[in-house]
Design a protein around this motif. Sequence first.
Motif, PDB file in Angstrom:
ATOM      1  N   VAL A 105      32.020  46.333  37.979  1.00 44.49           N
ATOM      2  CA  VAL A 105      32.706  46.827  39.110  1.00 44.49           C
ATOM      3  C   VAL A 105      32.659  48.234  39.755  1.00 44.49           C
ATOM      4  CG1 VAL A 105      33.923  45.720  41.327  1.00 44.49           C
ATOM      5  CG2 VAL A 105      33.146  44.271  39.806  1.00 44.49           C
ATOM      6  N   LEU A 106      32.068  48.298  40.690  1.00 43.48           N
ATOM      7  CA  LEU A 106      32.475  49.661  41.761  1.00 43.48           C
ATOM      8  C   LEU A 106      32.936  49.791  42.506  1.00 43.48           C
ATOM      9  CD1 LEU A 106      28.790  51.645  40.300  1.00 43.48           C
ATOM     10  CD2 LEU A 106      31.753  52.142  39.401  1.00 43.48           C
ATOM     11  N   MET A 107      34.427  50.091  43.272  1.00 38.83           N
ATOM     12  CA  MET A 107      34.902  49.734  44.208  1.00 38.83           C
ATOM     13  C   MET A 107      34.934  50.855  44.819  1.00 38.83           C
ATOM     14  SD  MET A 107      38.131  46.879  44.663  1.00 38.83           S
ATOM     15  CE  MET A 107      37.181  45.159  43.407  1.00 38.83           C
ATOM     16  N   PRO A 109      35.567  53.268  48.685  1.00 37.20           N
ATOM     17  CA  PRO A 109      34.785  53.147  51.113  1.00 37.20           C
ATOM     18  C   PRO A 109      32.858  52.956  49.932  1.00 37.20           C
ATOM     19  CG  PRO A 109      36.133  55.325  49.875  1.00 37.20           C
ATOM     20  CD  PRO A 109      36.421  53.966  48.762  1.00 37.20           C
ATOM     21  N   SER A 110      32.375  53.660  51.730  1.00 35.52           N
ATOM     22  CA  SER A 110      30.792  54.068  51.525  1.00 35.52           C
ATOM     23  C   SER A 110      31.210  55.824  51.390  1.00 35.52           C
ATOM     24  CB  SER A 110      30.228  53.951  53.078  1.00 35.52           C
ATOM     25  OG  SER A 110      30.465  52.475  53.021  1.00 35.52           O
ATOM     26  N   GLY A 111      30.037  56.200  50.618  1.00 39.35           N
ATOM     27  CA  GLY A 111      29.464  57.116  50.524  1.00 39.35           C
ATOM     28  C   GLY A 111      29.648  58.113  49.506  1.00 39.35           C
ATOM     29  N   ILE A 112      30.465  57.243  48.753  1.00 42.58           N
ATOM     30  CA  ILE A 112      31.907  58.394  47.566  1.00 42.58           C
ATOM     31  C   ILE A 112      30.416  58.304  46.254  1.00 42.58           C
ATOM     32  CG2 ILE A 112      33.769  57.859  48.435  1.00 42.58           C
ATOM     33  CD1 ILE A 112      34.053  55.810  46.191  1.00 42.58           C
ATOM     34  N   GLY A 113      29.152  57.791  46.481  1.00 38.98           N
ATOM     35  CA  GLY A 113      28.438  57.411  45.090  1.00 38.98           C
ATOM     36  C   GLY A 113      28.358  56.367  44.311  1.00 38.98           C
ATOM     37  N   LYS A 114      28.698  55.169  44.718  1.00 42.90           N
ATOM     38  CA  LYS A 114      29.098  53.900  43.842  1.00 42.90           C
ATOM     39  C   LYS A 114      27.420  53.282  43.517  1.00 42.90           C
ATOM     40  CE  LYS A 114      30.765  51.003  47.041  1.00 42.90           C
ATOM     41  NZ  LYS A 114      30.598  52.126  47.825  1.00 42.90           N
ATOM     42  N   THR A 115      26.590  54.033  44.255  1.00 49.96           N
ATOM     43  CA  THR A 115      25.233  52.821  44.616  1.00 49.96           C
ATOM     44  C   THR A 115      24.606  54.301  43.324  1.00 49.96           C
ATOM     45  OG1 THR A 115      24.826  52.653  46.694  1.00 49.96           O
ATOM     46  CG2 THR A 115      22.960  53.288  45.858  1.00 49.96           C
ATOM     47  N   MET A 116      24.627  55.329  43.711  1.00 49.64           N
ATOM     48  CA  MET A 116      24.127  56.656  42.519  1.00 49.64           C
ATOM     49  C   MET A 116      24.762  55.731  41.403  1.00 49.64           C
ATOM     50  SD  MET A 116      23.898  60.659  42.937  1.00 49.64           S
ATOM     51  CE  MET A 116      22.505  60.912  40.719  1.00 49.64           C
ATOM     52  N   ILE A 117      25.878  56.054  40.391  1.00 50.58           N
ATOM     53  CA  ILE A 117      26.442  55.798  39.928  1.00 50.58           C
ATOM     54  C   ILE A 117      26.067  54.577  38.992  1.00 50.58           C
ATOM     55  CG2 ILE A 117      28.388  54.922  38.768  1.00 50.58           C
ATOM     56  CD1 ILE A 117      30.093  57.158  40.252  1.00 50.58           C
ATOM     57  N   THR A 200      28.686  46.880  42.727  1.00 55.69           N
ATOM     58  CA  THR A 200      29.221  47.680  43.842  1.00 55.69           C
ATOM     59  C   THR A 200      29.662  47.396  45.151  1.00 55.69           C
ATOM     60  OG1 THR A 200      27.551  48.391  45.691  1.00 55.69           O
ATOM     61  CG2 THR A 200      27.742  49.940  43.246  1.00 55.69           C
ATOM     62  N   THR A 201      30.756  47.110  45.812  1.00 51.07           N
ATOM     63  CA  THR A 201      31.335  46.895  46.562  1.00 51.07           C
ATOM     64  C   THR A 201      32.095  47.636  47.457  1.00 51.07           C
ATOM     65  OG1 THR A 201      32.361  44.753  47.930  1.00 51.07           O
ATOM     66  CG2 THR A 201      32.960  45.806  45.536  1.00 51.07           C
ATOM     67  N   ASN A 202      32.768  48.016  49.238  1.00 51.84           N
ATOM     68  CA  ASN A 202      33.218  48.547  49.599  1.00 51.84           C
ATOM     69  C   ASN A 202      34.541  47.402  49.835  1.00 51.84           C
ATOM     70  OD1 ASN A 202      32.467  47.018  51.632  1.00 51.84           O
ATOM     71  ND2 ASN A 202      31.258  49.001  52.541  1.00 51.84           N
ATOM     72  N   LYS A 203      34.594  46.325  49.151  1.00 54.73           N
ATOM     73  CA  LYS A 203      35.302  45.474  49.844  1.00 54.73           C
ATOM     74  C   LYS A 203      36.351  44.597  48.767  1.00 54.73           C
ATOM     75  CE  LYS A 203      33.679  44.019  54.125  1.00 54.73           C
ATOM     76  NZ  LYS A 203      32.216  44.799  54.012  1.00 54.73           N
ATOM     77  N   GLU A 230      35.092  45.876  33.821  1.00 54.10           N
ATOM     78  CA  GLU A 230      35.765  47.042  33.582  1.00 54.10           C
ATOM     79  C   GLU A 230      36.013  47.401  35.233  1.00 54.10           C
ATOM     80  OE1 GLU A 230      38.293  49.826  32.903  1.00 54.10           O
ATOM     81  OE2 GLU A 230      37.134  48.996  31.540  1.00 54.10           O
ATOM     82  N   VAL A 231      36.418  47.840  36.055  1.00 59.26           N
ATOM     83  CA  VAL A 231      36.952  47.864  37.588  1.00 59.26           C
ATOM     84  C   VAL A 231      37.077  48.975  37.389  1.00 59.26           C
ATOM     85  CG1 VAL A 231      37.658  47.214  39.296  1.00 59.26           C
ATOM     86  CG2 VAL A 231      37.360  44.806  38.112  1.00 59.26           C
ATOM     87  N   VAL A 232      36.082  49.501  38.623  1.00 59.87           N
ATOM     88  CA  VAL A 232      36.343  51.375  38.205  1.00 59.87           C
ATOM     89  C   VAL A 232      36.073  51.348  39.606  1.00 59.87           C
ATOM     90  CG1 VAL A 232      35.239  53.323  38.621  1.00 59.87           C
ATOM     91  CG2 VAL A 232      34.614  51.614  36.872  1.00 59.87           C
TER      92      VAL A 232
END
Length: 249
Positions: A105-107, A109-117, A200-203, A230-232
Amino acid sequence: MDTKTQTIKQYAAQLRLGGIQDQLDQLIQKASEEQCSYLDFSLYLLQTEITQRSLRDLERRTRAAKLPPNHDLDQYDYAFQSGIGKQQLMQLRECQWLEQNYNIVLMGPSGIGKTMIAAGLCFDALKLGYKAYFRTMEQINEILIMKDITRSALIEYNKLLTANLLVIDDIMMFALEKKQAVQFFNFINHLHERASFIVTTNKSPQEWVKMLDDEVIATALLDRILFHCEVVRLSGNSYRLENRKTIFN
């Protein structure tokens, strides 16, 4: 062109040996320059075919994965502080967690690279031979709605059910109606412990309850995703805003 060379290419085409067919001239030249044995030349031919087939298979599976444009973690900017270090990311890229059906889980805010990772880890899994797919939450929701209506959506749904790894980007970005929430839970429950998820989530988990408007479903969904997980937690400013371009000189 030599008649025998042309004949070999024709035979290769009939046998669907595209790698040998395309690179036969170069292989013959290499064999001549190195004065290799018949055994070595045969090995060159088979290695070339295997390599080309592996590349074509990766291309096919990468197209099916539907990765976003930026999905190569070899290009990841470690100078951008997002809360994940190089050692952590390299360990995730080894994909050993996939063997144990672990989730990521990649948690943040928006724009910090969650989608790319997430996309990069999906691409790494593809290169290791795993069946991996990248879909947004919106795409998943649309498939679940349409699978009983259109054949194409049903085919896509059944394809996702065979995944070793499924990336769900921007989960809980928008609220789900009760029927949609139930369908999504059933989908996750079916894949639970059969495949790994990258989410990936911002919630926060508490906000998932609001987005689903059902504490029972939200709790059950989180229970399945966070089990063996694993929560990142990523943080920092938006990479896109800090590196935005302008049309003015």
